[in-house]
Design a protein around this motif. Sequence first.
Motif, PDB file in Angstrom:
ATOM      1  N   ARG A   1       0.835  -1.221   0.000  1.00 52.09           N
ATOM      2  CA  ARG A   1       0.000   0.000   0.000  1.00 52.09           C
ATOM      3  C   ARG A   1       0.861   1.259   0.000  1.00 52.09           C
ATOM      4  NH1 ARG A   1      -4.249   0.794   4.610  1.00 52.09           N
ATOM      5  NH2 ARG A   1      -5.158   2.443   3.355  1.00 52.09           N
ATOM      6  N   MET A   2       1.903   1.220   0.825  1.00 51.19           N
ATOM      7  CA  MET A   2       2.791   2.381   0.935  1.00 51.19           C
ATOM      8  C   MET A   2       3.554   2.571  -0.379  1.00 51.19           C
ATOM      9  SD  MET A   2       3.027   4.400   3.476  1.00 51.19           S
ATOM     10  CE  MET A   2       3.809   5.967   3.244  1.00 51.19           C
ATOM     11  N   GLN A   3       3.980   1.465  -0.975  1.00 49.76           N
ATOM     12  CA  GLN A   3       4.696   1.547  -2.265  1.00 49.76           C
ATOM     13  C   GLN A   3       3.820   2.206  -3.318  1.00 49.76           C
ATOM     14  OE1 GLN A   3       6.920  -1.706  -4.040  1.00 49.76           O
ATOM     15  NE2 GLN A   3       6.824  -2.810  -2.112  1.00 49.76           N
ATOM     16  N   GLU A   4       2.567   1.763  -3.371  1.00 52.06           N
ATOM     17  CA  GLU A   4       1.655   2.323  -4.380  1.00 52.06           C
ATOM     18  C   GLU A   4       1.436   3.809  -4.145  1.00 52.06           C
ATOM     19  OE1 GLU A   4      -1.854  -0.151  -4.437  1.00 52.06           O
ATOM     20  OE2 GLU A   4      -0.605  -1.868  -5.026  1.00 52.06           O
ATOM     21  N   ALA A   5       1.255   4.177  -2.868  1.00 54.99           N
ATOM     22  CA  ALA A   5       1.016   5.590  -2.533  1.00 54.99           C
ATOM     23  C   ALA A   5       2.251   6.438  -2.874  1.00 54.99           C
ATOM     24  CB  ALA A   5       0.653   5.718  -1.067  1.00 54.99           C
ATOM     25  N   ILE A   6       3.432   5.911  -2.616  1.00 47.60           N
ATOM     26  CA  ILE A   6       4.661   6.675  -2.922  1.00 47.60           C
ATOM     27  C   ILE A   6       4.844   6.785  -4.434  1.00 47.60           C
ATOM     28  CG2 ILE A   6       7.204   6.651  -2.772  1.00 47.60           C
ATOM     29  CD1 ILE A   6       6.917   5.768   0.143  1.00 47.60           C
TER      30      ILE A   6
ATOM     31  N   VAL B   1      13.718   2.672  -3.506  1.00 43.36           N
ATOM     32  CA  VAL B   1      14.866   1.824  -3.869  1.00 43.36           C
ATOM     33  C   VAL B   1      15.588   1.356  -2.604  1.00 43.36           C
ATOM     34  CG1 VAL B   1      17.146   1.809  -4.995  1.00 43.36           C
ATOM     35  CG2 VAL B   1      15.174   2.850  -6.159  1.00 43.36           C
ATOM     36  N   ASP B   2      15.852   2.301  -1.681  1.00 40.47           N
ATOM     37  CA  ASP B   2      16.597   1.968  -0.454  1.00 40.47           C
ATOM     38  C   ASP B   2      15.878   0.914   0.382  1.00 40.47           C
ATOM     39  OD1 ASP B   2      18.439   3.851  -1.174  1.00 40.47           O
ATOM     40  OD2 ASP B   2      17.820   5.369   0.289  1.00 40.47           O
ATOM     41  N   ARG B   3      14.546   0.869   0.260  1.00 33.85           N
ATOM     42  CA  ARG B   3      13.787  -0.058   1.110  1.00 33.85           C
ATOM     43  C   ARG B   3      13.311  -1.305   0.357  1.00 33.85           C
ATOM     44  NH1 ARG B   3       9.363   2.878   4.147  1.00 33.85           N
ATOM     45  NH2 ARG B   3       9.429   0.992   5.406  1.00 33.85           N
ATOM     46  N   GLY B   4      13.907  -1.531  -0.784  1.00 31.98           N
ATOM     47  CA  GLY B   4      13.585  -2.742  -1.544  1.00 31.98           C
ATOM     48  C   GLY B   4      12.221  -2.692  -2.211  1.00 31.98           C
ATOM     49  N   GLY B   5      11.684  -1.484  -2.368  1.00 34.00           N
ATOM     50  CA  GLY B   5      10.402  -1.332  -3.067  1.00 34.00           C
ATOM     51  C   GLY B   5      10.620  -1.245  -4.566  1.00 34.00           C
ATOM     52  N   ARG B   6       9.528  -1.165  -5.298  1.00 32.04           N
ATOM     53  CA  ARG B   6       9.608  -1.115  -6.760  1.00 32.04           C
ATOM     54  C   ARG B   6       9.075   0.220  -7.252  1.00 32.04           C
ATOM     55  NH1 ARG B   6      10.545  -0.973 -11.511  1.00 32.04           N
ATOM     56  NH2 ARG B   6      10.231  -2.621 -13.050  1.00 32.04           N
ATOM     57  N   VAL B   7       9.928   0.979  -7.953  1.00 27.67           N
ATOM     58  CA  VAL B   7       9.492   2.239  -8.554  1.00 27.67           C
ATOM     59  C   VAL B   7       8.716   1.920  -9.826  1.00 27.67           C
ATOM     60  CG1 VAL B   7      10.279   4.363  -9.689  1.00 27.67           C
ATOM     61  CG2 VAL B   7      11.433   3.558  -7.607  1.00 27.67           C
ATOM     62  N   ARG B   8       7.498   2.436  -9.928  1.00 30.44           N
ATOM     63  CA  ARG B   8       6.702   2.254 -11.147  1.00 30.44           C
ATOM     64  C   ARG B   8       6.266   3.625 -11.651  1.00 30.44           C
ATOM     65  NH1 ARG B   8       5.647  -3.214 -11.370  1.00 30.44           N
ATOM     66  NH2 ARG B   8       5.744  -4.207  -9.325  1.00 30.44           N
ATOM     67  N   LEU B   9       6.940   4.091 -12.697  1.00 29.22           N
ATOM     68  CA  LEU B   9       6.634   5.421 -13.228  1.00 29.22           C
ATOM     69  C   LEU B   9       5.376   5.377 -14.072  1.00 29.22           C
ATOM     70  CD1 LEU B   9      10.222   6.619 -14.253  1.00 29.22           C
ATOM     71  CD2 LEU B   9       8.980   7.081 -12.124  1.00 29.22           C
TER      72      LEU B   9
ATOM     73  N   SER C   1      -1.847  16.131  -0.326  1.00 30.32           N
ATOM     74  CA  SER C   1      -1.469  14.757  -0.673  1.00 30.32           C
ATOM     75  C   SER C   1      -0.311  14.270   0.199  1.00 30.32           C
ATOM     76  CB  SER C   1      -1.179  14.607  -2.171  1.00 30.32           C
ATOM     77  OG  SER C   1       0.043  15.192  -2.499  1.00 30.32           O
ATOM     78  N   ILE C   2       0.564  15.181   0.620  1.00 32.39           N
ATOM     79  CA  ILE C   2       1.642  14.800   1.561  1.00 32.39           C
ATOM     80  C   ILE C   2       1.023  14.415   2.921  1.00 32.39           C
ATOM     81  CG2 ILE C   2       3.615  15.705   2.914  1.00 32.39           C
ATOM     82  CD1 ILE C   2       4.450  15.220   0.040  1.00 32.39           C
ATOM     83  N   TYR C   3       0.017  15.172   3.348  1.00 37.91           N
ATOM     84  CA  TYR C   3      -0.648  14.851   4.621  1.00 37.91           C
ATOM     85  C   TYR C   3      -1.340  13.482   4.536  1.00 37.91           C
ATOM     86  CZ  TYR C   3      -0.057  19.730   6.237  1.00 37.91           C
ATOM     87  OH  TYR C   3       0.447  20.934   6.627  1.00 37.91           O
ATOM     88  N   ALA C   4      -1.973  13.204   3.398  1.00 38.70           N
ATOM     89  CA  ALA C   4      -2.654  11.915   3.227  1.00 38.70           C
ATOM     90  C   ALA C   4      -1.643  10.768   3.277  1.00 38.70           C
ATOM     91  CB  ALA C   4      -3.428  11.889   1.905  1.00 38.70           C
ATOM     92  N   LEU C   5      -0.486  11.013   2.666  1.00 33.23           N
ATOM     93  CA  LEU C   5       0.582  10.011   2.672  1.00 33.23           C
ATOM     94  C   LEU C   5       1.085   9.787   4.103  1.00 33.23           C
ATOM     95  CD1 LEU C   5       1.955   8.412   0.428  1.00 33.23           C
ATOM     96  CD2 LEU C   5       3.585  10.278   0.144  1.00 33.23           C
ATOM     97  N   TYR C   6       1.180  10.858   4.846  1.00 33.82           N
ATOM     98  CA  TYR C   6       1.636  10.772   6.243  1.00 33.82           C
ATOM     99  C   TYR C   6       0.623   9.985   7.091  1.00 33.82           C
ATOM    100  CZ  TYR C   6       3.737  12.145  10.670  1.00 33.82           C
ATOM    101  OH  TYR C   6       4.350  12.124  11.905  1.00 33.82           O
ATOM    102  N   GLU C   7      -0.663  10.256   6.845  1.00 32.57           N
ATOM    103  CA  GLU C   7      -1.729   9.514   7.530  1.00 32.57           C
ATOM    104  C   GLU C   7      -1.574   8.015   7.275  1.00 32.57           C
ATOM    105  OE1 GLU C   7      -4.371   9.835   9.541  1.00 32.57           O
ATOM    106  OE2 GLU C   7      -3.693  11.890   9.946  1.00 32.57           O
ATOM    107  N   LEU C   8      -1.319   7.676   6.024  1.00 34.75           N
ATOM    108  CA  LEU C   8      -1.141   6.266   5.652  1.00 34.75           C
ATOM    109  C   LEU C   8       0.087   5.677   6.352  1.00 34.75           C
ATOM    110  CD1 LEU C   8      -2.131   3.891   3.877  1.00 34.75           C
ATOM    111  CD2 LEU C   8      -0.561   4.707   2.105  1.00 34.75           C
ATOM    112  N   ALA C   9       1.178   6.469   6.409  1.00 31.45           N
ATOM    113  CA  ALA C   9       2.402   5.996   7.075  1.00 31.45           C
ATOM    114  C   ALA C   9       2.134   5.737   8.557  1.00 31.45           C
ATOM    115  CB  ALA C   9       3.530   7.009   6.884  1.00 31.45           C
TER     116      ALA C   9
END
Length: 165
Positions: free
Chosen positions: A5-10, A62-70, A100-108
């Motif tokens: 979920r976090m990967q998708e949001a990022i 990248v640092d956390r082993g996630g996958r960047v999807r542009l 959107s940064i606040y929403a991301l923070y809420e998710l984190a």
Amino acid sequence: MISQRMQEAINEQINKEFYSSYLYLSMAAYFEDKSLPGFAHWLRLQADEEREHAMKFYNHLVDRGGRVRLKAIDAPPVDWPSNLAVFEEVQQHEAKVTASIYALYELALQEKDYPAQTLLHWFIDEQVEEEKNAAEIVQQLRLIEEHSASVLMLDHRLAKRESEE
Ligand code: MG
């Protein structure tokens, strides 16, 4: 390992930062066309900064082993009705980015993703700065408009002077 979920949001946020960069570059091009290189310069640097924001999120994945999807970047507007309208859009856009940064923070927080929370603290501070800068320019452009109006009013009054005999 970072949650799906976090990967998708990022990845979504990476797209938003690239769109911001694209939007500001389009605004720079608008000012280049109007022969206002100072405004264009400010917006070019702003566009560079937005790309750096995208890369901060990219590196975090990248640092956390996630996958960047542009994803595809939307086309930004090309024209604006006035200089003020450009910066009003900058201001509105930055307010949206903050949300959107606040929403991301809420998710984190929900995901108990502590590294993402630390990263997002930087972005929360950055958005305070971005909104302040945009508001300042909008305010100054509005003052310029008001002043030109007063100059016109003074001109109107001076035009009414009658010659003394
Ligand atoms: Mg940004």
